[in-house]
Design a protein around this motif. Structure first.
Motif, short mmCIF file in Angstrom:
data_model
loop_
_atom_site.label_atom_id
_atom_site.label_comp_id
_atom_site.label_asym_id
_atom_site.label_seq_id
_atom_site.Cartn_x
_atom_site.Cartn_y
_atom_site.Cartn_z
N ILE A 20 7.64 4.21 7.04
CA ILE A 20 6.96 3.03 7.59
C ILE A 20 5.47 3.28 7.78
CG2 ILE A 20 6.82 1.49 9.58
CD1 ILE A 20 9.84 1.96 10.00
N LEU A 21 5.12 4.44 8.32
CA LEU A 21 3.73 4.71 8.66
C LEU A 21 2.86 4.99 7.44
CD1 LEU A 21 4.23 6.87 11.88
CD2 LEU A 21 3.92 4.40 11.68
N ASN A 22 3.40 5.71 6.46
CA ASN A 22 2.64 6.02 5.24
C ASN A 22 2.81 4.98 4.14
OD1 ASN A 22 1.40 8.46 6.11
ND2 ASN A 22 3.32 9.55 5.79
N GLU A 23 3.65 4.00 4.39
CA GLU A 23 3.84 2.86 3.49
C GLU A 23 4.18 3.33 2.07
OE1 GLU A 23 0.91 -0.22 3.86
OE2 GLU A 23 0.71 0.06 6.02
N GLU A 24 5.29 4.07 1.98
CA GLU A 24 5.78 4.54 0.70
C GLU A 24 7.27 4.78 0.80
OE1 GLU A 24 3.47 8.12 0.24
OE2 GLU A 24 4.92 9.34 1.37
N ALA A 25 7.91 4.90 -0.36
CA ALA A 25 9.34 5.18 -0.40
C ALA A 25 9.58 6.46 -1.18
CB ALA A 25 10.10 4.03 -1.05
N THR A 26 10.59 7.20 -0.75
CA THR A 26 11.07 8.34 -1.52
C THR A 26 12.46 8.02 -2.02
OG1 THR A 26 9.77 9.93 -0.22
CG2 THR A 26 11.63 10.80 -1.47
N LEU A 27 12.63 8.07 -3.34
CA LEU A 27 13.92 7.81 -3.96
C LEU A 27 14.60 9.14 -4.27
CD1 LEU A 27 16.06 6.01 -5.42
CD2 LEU A 27 14.60 6.16 -7.46
N LEU A 28 15.85 9.29 -3.81
CA LEU A 28 16.62 10.48 -4.16
C LEU A 28 17.10 10.36 -5.60
CD1 LEU A 28 16.45 10.76 -1.07
CD2 LEU A 28 18.80 11.59 -1.10
N VAL A 51 11.49 11.43 -5.82
CA VAL A 51 10.23 10.93 -6.35
C VAL A 51 9.64 9.96 -5.32
CG1 VAL A 51 11.36 9.03 -7.61
CG2 VAL A 51 9.08 9.80 -8.29
N VAL A 52 8.34 10.13 -5.07
CA VAL A 52 7.64 9.28 -4.10
C VAL A 52 7.09 8.06 -4.82
CG1 VAL A 52 5.71 9.13 -2.48
CG2 VAL A 52 7.07 11.23 -2.61
N LEU A 53 7.32 6.88 -4.24
CA LEU A 53 6.88 5.62 -4.81
C LEU A 53 5.88 4.98 -3.85
CD1 LEU A 53 10.43 4.34 -5.84
CD2 LEU A 53 8.78 5.57 -7.29
N PRO A 54 4.57 5.21 -4.06
CA PRO A 54 3.56 4.67 -3.15
C PRO A 54 3.61 3.16 -3.06
CG PRO A 54 2.61 6.32 -4.61
CD PRO A 54 3.98 6.01 -5.15
N GLY A 55 3.48 2.65 -1.85
CA GLY A 55 3.40 1.21 -1.63
C GLY A 55 4.73 0.48 -1.65
N ILE A 56 5.81 1.15 -1.97
CA ILE A 56 7.12 0.49 -2.02
C ILE A 56 7.70 0.43 -0.62
CG2 ILE A 56 9.46 0.58 -2.94
CD1 ILE A 56 7.35 -0.14 -5.01
N MET A 57 7.87 -0.78 -0.10
CA MET A 57 8.33 -0.99 1.28
C MET A 57 9.51 -1.95 1.38
SD MET A 57 6.16 0.67 3.35
CE MET A 57 6.00 -0.20 4.92
N SER A 58 9.64 -2.84 0.40
CA SER A 58 10.59 -3.94 0.53
C SER A 58 11.65 -3.90 -0.57
CB SER A 58 9.85 -5.28 0.46
OG SER A 58 10.76 -6.36 0.32
N ARG A 59 12.92 -3.82 -0.17
CA ARG A 59 14.01 -3.92 -1.15
C ARG A 59 13.99 -5.30 -1.80
NH1 ARG A 59 19.44 -2.40 1.35
NH2 ARG A 59 18.76 -4.00 2.80
N LYS A 60 13.81 -6.34 -1.00
CA LYS A 60 13.91 -7.71 -1.49
C LYS A 60 12.81 -8.05 -2.49
CE LYS A 60 12.70 -10.99 1.33
NZ LYS A 60 12.70 -11.94 2.46
#
Length: 306
Positions: free
Chosen positions: A257-265, A288-297
Motif C-alpha cells: 500500500i505504501l510503496n504503491e506496487e504489487a509483488t506477484l509470486l 516479480v515486482v509490478l510498479p504502480g499495480i494496486m487494483s485487481r479490478k
C-alpha cells in the motif's frame, strides 16, 4: 419476510460494511425489514471496523432459501454468491464491478452499477437526503468501506466523488483520515494467525481467462515482508488450493500500500508467462515486482493474458 443483504464470499470491508449500511437504510428509512448477512468470515480489517464502530458481526450464511428476498451488494458475479442464488427472490443489485452475467431474477429489479471505487459511495448517493439520518456507526462503516476500497485514495479506482464523500463522512465523525486509515491497514496487515490456504482465499475471486481458470488473490498490506517471507510455503499451497477450488492456477499479488506496487509470486512457467504477457514484466526468479499495480479490478483483471 426479512430481506437478506449480502456481498461476495471472502468478505472484505466493503462486503461487510455495505450490507450493514443498506440493511439499516431499508429498515429504518424505507420501513422494510432487512438484515445484513455475510458469506464467510470477514477479513482482519473488516473485523477491526466492526469492533471500532461497535457493530454486530452479521450472521454468516452458506445459502439462501428458494424465494427468500435478497439484495446483492458489491458483486454481480454468481461465482462469488451462494450456488442457489438464482432460486432466491433477488430484489436489487448495487455494485461497482463489471457485469459478469449469469444471475437470473424472477422479475424486473432495481440494478445500480456505477464506476465508483466503493459500493458504500453508491449507497450514499442512492439515499440522497436520507443519508444525513445515518447514525455514527453507519457513517463509520461507510467511511471505512471507502478508505478500504480506495486504499486511502491511492488506488486508481478512486474518483473525486469517492474522496469527497469520504472527507464529508470523516468531518461529520471528527475522524482524521490518515490516522484512521493507518489503523485499518495495520489490522489488514496482521495475517500471522492465518494458514497459507486461508491467505490465498482471503481476498480472492475466480476468473476464466481464455479458457484458463484462475483464482486471483490479492493481499493488501503495509508490511509485505511478512507475507513474502512465507512465499515458499504459499506457492506450495497453491497446488492444493487450486485443485480443491477447481482452478488451474492461483495468482497471488501482494499489494504494498505504501510503496504503491504489487509483488506477484511466480511458482511456475504458466505464471511467468502471465506476468510477461499481461504486465510486460521481466521475470528472473520466483517473484516479480509490478510498479504502480494496486487494483485487481482496474489494473490486474483487464490485463490478464495467458
Amino acid at each position: 419476510m426479512t430481506i437478506q443483504v449480502f456481498g461476495h464470499k471472502s468478505p472484505d470491508t466493503d462486503s461487510t460494511g455495505s450490507p450493514i449500511i443498506w440493511a439499516w437504510y431499508l429498515t429504518e428509512v424505507k420501513g422494510e425489514a432487512a438484515a445484513p448477512k455475510l458469506l464467510g468470515e470477514p477479513n482482519t480489517e473488516a473485523a477491526f471496523v466492526l469492533t471500532r464502530w461497535n457493530l454486530d458481526k452479521p450472521e454468516i450464511i452458506s445459502g439462501v432459501d428458494a424465494d427468500a428476498p435478497v439484495v446483492i451488494v458489491d458483486t454481480n458475479n454468481p461465482a462469488e454468491l451462494p450456488a442457489d442464488i438464482n432460486a432466491a427472490d433477488i430484489r436489487a443489485i448495487i455494485d461497482h464491478h463489471k457485469l459478469v452475467g449469469g444471475i437470473e431474477t424472477k422479475g424486473p429489479i432495481d440494478i445500480t452499477v456505477r464506476p465508483l471505487a466503493c459500493t458504500a459511495t453508491i449507497m450514499i448517493d442512492l439515499m440522497g437526503d436520507d443519508a444525513a439520518k445515518m447514525p455514527e456507526a453507519i457513517k463509520g462503516a461507510a467511511l471505512s468501506c471507502i478508505l478500504s476500497d480506495t486504499l486511502e485514495f491511492r488506488s486508481p479506482t478512486t474518483t473525486d466523488h469517492d474522496k469527497a464523500v469520504a472527507e464529508k463522512l470523516a468531518a461529520d465523525l471528527g475522524v482524521d483520515i490518515s490516522a484512521y486509515a493507518a489503523e485499518m491497514f495495520e489490522a489488514k496487515s496482521d495475517v500471522s494467525a492465518f494458514s497459507d490456504a486461508e491467505l490465498l482465499r482471503m481476498d480472492s475471486k475466480e476468473y476464466n481467462i481464455d479458457g484458463t481458470e484462475f483464482r486471483v488473490s490479492v493481499l493488501e498490506t503495509t508490511a509485505p515482508k511478512i507475507v513474502l517471507d512465507r512465499k515458499d510455503s504459499l506457492m506450495n499451497s497453491m497446488v492444493d488450493v487450486a485443485k480443491e477450488d477447481g482452478a488451474d492456477q492461483v495468482l497471488l499479488f501482494v499489494i504494498d500500500i505504501l510503496n504503491e506496487e504489487a509483488t506477484l509470486l511466480v511458482p511456475n512457467d504458466l505464471v511467468k508467462t502471465v506476468a510477461e504477457k499481461s504486465f510486460g514484466a521481466t521475470v528472473e526468479g520466483d517473484t516479480v515486482v509490478l510498479p504502480g499495480i494496486m487494483s485487481r479490478k482496474k489494473q490486474i483483471i483487464p490485463n490478464l493474458k495467458v
